[in-house]
Design a protein around this motif. Sequence first.
Motif: not given
Length: 372
Positions: A224-227, A241, A244-245, A247-249, A251-252
């Motif tokens: 998801r977008s908010n961690g 980590q 997590r990074r 997944a954030k990429e 999501a963006d």
Amino acid sequence: MTTFRTTTPLSRLLPPLVLGGAGFSYQIISNPSSTQALQVLKRAFELGLRAIDTSSYYHPSEVLLGEALSHPDIASNYTRDQYILMTKVGRITATQFDYSPAWVRQSVTRSLERLRTCYLDVVFCHDVEFVPEDEVLEAVGALFEMVGQGHIKYVGISGYRIDVLAHIARRVQEIYSRPLDIVQNWAQLTLQNDRLAREGLEAFREAGVSCVCSSSPLAIGLLRSNGVPVGDLGDFHPAPQGLRRAAKEAADYVAARGESLATLALRYSIIRAQSISDADFRVTTIMGITSIAELEDNLGTARQVLPMSDEPRWLWTADAGPSVELSQRKFEEDEMLFKSVQKILGPWKDYSFPSPGNGWDVARKRPAETRL
């Protein structure tokens, strides 16, 4: 006391979607409350989502759900046979387990009291890879006895390690001359990790299991977008980590194309579950839900890939069955985004979390560094 004769396979009863009770626990949110549980449950029932999965470990989920289910807004409109209750035994805290038959019976009795019900549809042994296999088999035997006593209808096991789940399922069939009814696996029928489909389902079928629950379609909030979610117990998420990074990429990337990673990931998991299911073997998706807004968003997503009717009953029974054509059409529409996200994940695609990990002593059921 009624003796349940579980001649009807659970695959014929369990609906394609289940509401996850961990959303009413301190693990997921900082302030679970009876008001939150009642609001979410009331709206879920109105929309046709009437199967619930929780655990005694998800404190205070069982208590809050029991209060909500006994509230006049629900109790006066829905009879007990109009919803399915599933819970778990064996895991007490993050580092405490008890699979003894005496505790299994005590835990089930306590769950019945907390949930304010006279029977449970399903009871799972919780996170079986953390304890010796023989203890799991003994606990399953105790649950089978409770089926005969009318406290439980179906028995299952849950955990992350697919190999452990499959081996225990085979041994149950050998020892008790009957299969487990259901297996629950988490975060491995997802856009990030699809190992359940490739490594587990056929083994479960061969062991006589008729139903599999795929929980954490967002990998405990990773996709998801908010961690990842952080409740009162802190950041317990097992993702390193680097993942997590990535997944954030992802999501963006998805957001820049007008889509939500959470929505895309949920569609993927439901589609995969539907494509695998048939009349005799069902894969159902457990969705963690903490609010009415999240509930309505998730069901809106589900309606894009599940057969619909004006009658909400389609969500809480197995009558509708899998809609391969509908799921396939939506899969083809999403396929480019699916592949793009998996490309961004790169080496983290199909990465499995260590469970229980090198820091856990399975034989002693405690952290490896603990000494007495």
